[in-house]
Scaffold this active site. Structure first.
Site, PDB file in Angstrom:
ATOM      1  N   ARG A  52       0.823  -1.208   0.000  1.00  9.82           N
ATOM      2  CA  ARG A  52       0.000   0.000   0.000  1.00  9.82           C
ATOM      3  C   ARG A  52       0.858   1.259   0.000  1.00  9.82           C
ATOM      4  O   ARG A  52       0.474   2.294  -0.544  1.00  9.82           O
ATOM      5  CB  ARG A  52      -0.945  -0.013   1.208  1.00  9.82           C
ATOM      6  N   GLU A 168     -13.266   0.674   1.072  1.00  7.04           N
ATOM      7  CA  GLU A 168     -12.622   1.585   2.002  1.00  7.04           C
ATOM      8  C   GLU A 168     -12.875   3.048   1.638  1.00  7.04           C
ATOM      9  O   GLU A 168     -13.049   3.393   0.474  1.00  7.04           O
ATOM     10  CB  GLU A 168     -11.102   1.353   2.018  1.00  7.04           C
TER      11      GLU A 168
END
Length: 215
Positions: A52, A168
């Site tokens: 990420r 998300e």
């Protein structure tokens, strides 16, 4: 399922992180946590966190890495919390279970309004932002593209449902503490710890024991 009238977003963290969050008046993104070398328990998986931070970027904001944003789910009782509760995943170094984990709840629309007023980039994903194939959006008119039925279900054995449940909300760099409206905890003991940590003055989110938010 229609988009909820007031969607809520949820960030999970160990209770021992709460004091530094309040002191800094915000939740930091993973990139900033790493830069500041902040103390406290880490509950993520290092390989996914690294991906990420270095490999996964948002198409709605080219060049912005997922790890440069503070992540929230659209539901409590997330898939990640289940992994934490099981405490047996080979890539999960944290083995403390779900008991010490707190949910911090904010309002999606209020959070987006703050971000826009403060020129802070934001986005939402249609699935797990730790994967290599997620899609992201930065237009609230596209919220209906989230699979809200999957987000709210407790039965996510189907792989497609599991991915959609992990949609998300992401806010660039940091998420202000004053936007946290409620803290949900697993037990009376953690409730008391949170109450002891919260300052007498300033932002005071509601604190509630919410066992239905846990496994």
């Amino acid at each position: 399922m229609a988009v909820p009238a007031r969607p809520k977003i949820y960030h999970i963290a160990p209770v021992d992180r709460l004091q530094s969050i309040i002191a800094d008046d915000c939740l930091w993104c993973d990139a900033e946590i790493s830069r500041r070398k902040l103390s406290g328990t880490t509950i993520g998986m290092s390989r996914i966190k690294q991906r990420r931070l270095t490999k996964l970027t948002l198409t709605s904001h080219p060049g912005l890495h997922v790890g440069d944003c503070v992540p929230f789910y659209f539901c409590p009782r997330s898939v990640m919390l289940y992994v934490i509760a099981q405490a047996n995943h080979p890539e999960l170094t944290y083995r403390g279970g779900q008991g010490p984990i707190v949910h911090m709840e904010a309002d999606l629309y209020t959070s987006v309004a703050w971000a826009q007023q403060n020129k802070r980039r934001w986005a939402f994903t249609l699935s797990n932002a730790g994967s290599t194939y997620f899609e992201d959006r930065n237009d609230l008119e596209q919220l209906a593209e989230i699979n809200w039925e999957a987000v709210q279900t407790h039965d996510w054995r189907d792989e497609s449902t599991k991915e959609s449940k992990q949609a998300e909300f992401l806010m660039e760099f940091a998420f202000p503490w004053h936007l946290i409206e409620r803290i949900g905890v697993y037990s009376q003991s953690i409730y008391q710890k949170v109450m002891d940590i919260l300052p007498a003055k300033g932002q005071q989110p509601r604190v509630e024991i919410r066992p239905e938010w846990y496994y």
